[in-house]
Design an enzyme around this catalytic site. Structure first.
Site, mmCIF file in Angstrom:
data_model
loop_
_atom_site.group_PDB
_atom_site.id
_atom_site.type_symbol
_atom_site.label_atom_id
_atom_site.label_comp_id
_atom_site.label_asym_id
_atom_site.label_seq_id
_atom_site.Cartn_x
_atom_site.Cartn_y
_atom_site.Cartn_z
ATOM 1 N N GLU A 184 -11.019 4.749 -17.142
ATOM 2 C CA GLU A 184 -11.262 3.363 -17.560
ATOM 3 C C GLU A 184 -10.547 3.027 -18.859
ATOM 4 O O GLU A 184 -10.245 1.860 -19.125
ATOM 5 C CB GLU A 184 -12.762 3.113 -17.702
ATOM 6 C CG GLU A 184 -13.505 3.134 -16.373
ATOM 7 C CD GLU A 184 -14.989 2.881 -16.541
ATOM 8 O OE1 GLU A 184 -15.578 3.435 -17.504
ATOM 9 O OE2 GLU A 184 -15.565 2.138 -15.728
ATOM 10 N N HIS A 218 -14.348 0.574 -3.819
ATOM 11 C CA HIS A 218 -13.131 0.191 -4.534
ATOM 12 C C HIS A 218 -12.293 1.452 -4.764
ATOM 13 O O HIS A 218 -12.224 1.979 -5.873
ATOM 14 C CB HIS A 218 -13.461 -0.513 -5.848
ATOM 15 C CG HIS A 218 -13.598 -1.987 -5.696
ATOM 16 N ND1 HIS A 218 -12.525 -2.805 -5.431
ATOM 17 C CD2 HIS A 218 -14.695 -2.789 -5.730
ATOM 18 C CE1 HIS A 218 -12.941 -4.056 -5.322
ATOM 19 N NE2 HIS A 218 -14.253 -4.073 -5.491
ATOM 20 N N TYR A 271 3.214 -6.762 5.734
ATOM 21 C CA TYR A 271 3.770 -7.298 4.497
ATOM 22 C C TYR A 271 5.269 -7.040 4.407
ATOM 23 O O TYR A 271 5.748 -5.997 4.849
ATOM 24 C CB TYR A 271 3.083 -6.674 3.290
ATOM 25 C CG TYR A 271 1.604 -6.952 3.196
ATOM 26 C CD1 TYR A 271 1.041 -8.040 3.860
ATOM 27 C CD2 TYR A 271 0.765 -6.141 2.454
ATOM 28 C CE1 TYR A 271 -0.310 -8.306 3.768
ATOM 29 C CE2 TYR A 271 -0.591 -6.397 2.347
ATOM 30 C CZ TYR A 271 -1.129 -7.478 3.016
ATOM 31 O OH TYR A 271 -2.462 -7.742 2.928
ATOM 32 N N ASP A 324 -11.036 -3.209 -8.526
ATOM 33 C CA ASP A 324 -12.087 -3.556 -9.491
ATOM 34 C C ASP A 324 -11.532 -3.529 -10.912
ATOM 35 O O ASP A 324 -11.876 -4.379 -11.742
ATOM 36 C CB ASP A 324 -13.281 -2.616 -9.354
ATOM 37 C CG ASP A 324 -12.893 -1.138 -9.364
ATOM 38 O OD1 ASP A 324 -11.723 -0.814 -9.094
ATOM 39 O OD2 ASP A 324 -13.773 -0.289 -9.625
#
Length: 411
Positions: free
Chosen positions: A392, A116, A315, A121
């Protein structure tokens, strides 16, 4: 390392956002645990059964209508507010990248060749906690929230699959506003960045086969060498961008792969170029792809060769709504404080398949800084590096902004 931000909000939030920061902080252990679980077991592409199961487990017991995809392992959850009203969509992508992780984290990837490295994640974890937080505030919602857990963002058009399966109508009424948040290791942790208008580029890949006539390296006059033609194309493509494309409508053409020949004394029959084209408008995209074909074919002809040009569409341009994009910063300021909201000065030349959603619904793709503590922004390993690290603690703010966006849209 602490998993909460070390700084508190300096101004009181607007009344409807009161307690959001505290609630997100209380959910932070759950958010971190889900992020680390998904990080340890990364999956690529459209088939993510373990990630899908982790999302379903995280949403279990909440007052949500949960369905899974038919063509992919997507998850769609619908929260119905206490009062009738419009529908808003929040998206989190779930897939990993083909990289061997070298971060040294205790919860590093346990899957060889998969990581990841783009922070999806964290997107999964933030959206799941936002769903939990919005469920606790269901009485304040006048309308519906659709939570879009999407596989296959990394080049697999996962959003398009979910659109084909009706994600915009999952609540029974069409989605009227959409939001996605993307983590970035090179922005200050906890800061939300957004803008209106073109925000991320279109991305198309190309492959050019230059065909000549093989022969001996010592007698090139008896052959038609495709290598000088291919080399000339690289420079000619850059000249075409510099001299043919409006400087106010930027484009990037990168030749990332060249392959030709087998040894020193053989002139090969073919040479192959592969690369990518990035633009910030449909008009520029169409023009550059047309120029690409013309330049390669004409340069090849000038060298006595031919060129077969193949373009693989990627895209489209990610275009934030001109009102919703800047309004994300208003919501962020109201919920977190003005110091955590920053205008995005320039678009990114990376690409996103949330662009498909924004073609259909007014909305915004915003960015959440997560530069690791103690690391200068300029020194941080970027997204897509196999050494990238994300703070985090920034996920607290991600949970708040997802939640506040929905509360604002459905007040």
């Amino acid at each position: 390392m602490s998993t909460t931000l070390p700084h508190a909000q300096t101004t009181a939030p607007e009344p409807r956002y009161t307690g959001l920061v505290e609630a997100a902080r209380a959910l932070q252990p759950r958010t971190v645990a889900l992020r680390r679980q998904v990080h340890r077991h990364p999956e690529q592409g459209l088939d993510l059964p373990a990630t899908q199961a982790a999302v379903q487990h995280a949403l279990a017991g909440l007052p949500l209508e949960v369905t899974t995809g038919r063509s992919t392992t997507s998850v769609v959850a619908v929260l119905r507010g206490a009062k009738p009203g419009p529908t808003v969509l929040l998206r989190g992508d779930m897939d990993a990248l083909p990289l061997q992780e070298e971060t040294g984290l205790a919860y590093a990837s346990e899957v060889a060749g998969s990581m990841h490295a783009c922070g999806h994640d964290t997107h999964v974890a933030m959206l799941a906690s936002a769903a939990r937080l919005l469920c606790s505030r269901r009485e304040a919602l006048a309308g519906q929230v659709v939570f879009m857990f999407q596989p296959g963002e990394e080049g697999m058009h996962g959003a398009r699959h979910m659109l084909d399966e009706g994600v915009l109508d999952a609540a029974g009424t069409p989605v009227e506003k959409a939001f996605a948040l993307h983590v970035s290791s090179t922005l200050q942790s906890g800061v939300v960045v957004s803008r209106g208008g073109p925000t991320m580029a279109s991305a198309d890949n190309f492959r050019v086969v230059v065909r000549g006539r093989g022969g001996h390296g010592g007698t090139p006059h008896d052959a038609v060498d495709p290598i000088p033609a291919a080399a000339a194309m690289v420079g000619a493509l850059q000249t075409a961008v510099a001299r043919r494309v409006n400087v106010h409508r930027p484009a990037v053409v990168t030749v990332g792969h060249i392959k030709a020949g087998t040894t020193t004394n053989i002139i090969p029959e073919t040479a192959v170029l592969e690369g990518t084209v990035r633009t910030l408008s449909d008009e520029t995209r169409t023009f550059v792809l047309r120029e690409l074909r013309q330049v390669c074919e004409h340069v090849a002809a000038a060298h006595g060769c031919t060129a077969e040009v193949e373009v693989v569409p990627g895209y489209p341009v990610t275009v934030n709504d001109t009102e919703v994009g800047p309004h994300v910063l208003d919501v962020t300021s109201a919920a977190l404080g003005a110091r955590w909201a920053s205008p995005m000065e320039d678009p990114l030349m990376g690409a996103e398949d949330f662009s498909y959603v924004l073609q259909r619904v007014p909305g915004a793709m915003a960015f959440l800084g997560a530069c690791p503590r103690g690391v200068e922004l300029s020194q941080a390993e970027p997204n897509h590096s196999n050494k990238v690290l994300f703070d985090e603690a920034a996920m607290e703010h991600g949970v708040v902004v997802h939640t506040a966006f929905a509360l604002d849209a459905l007040r």
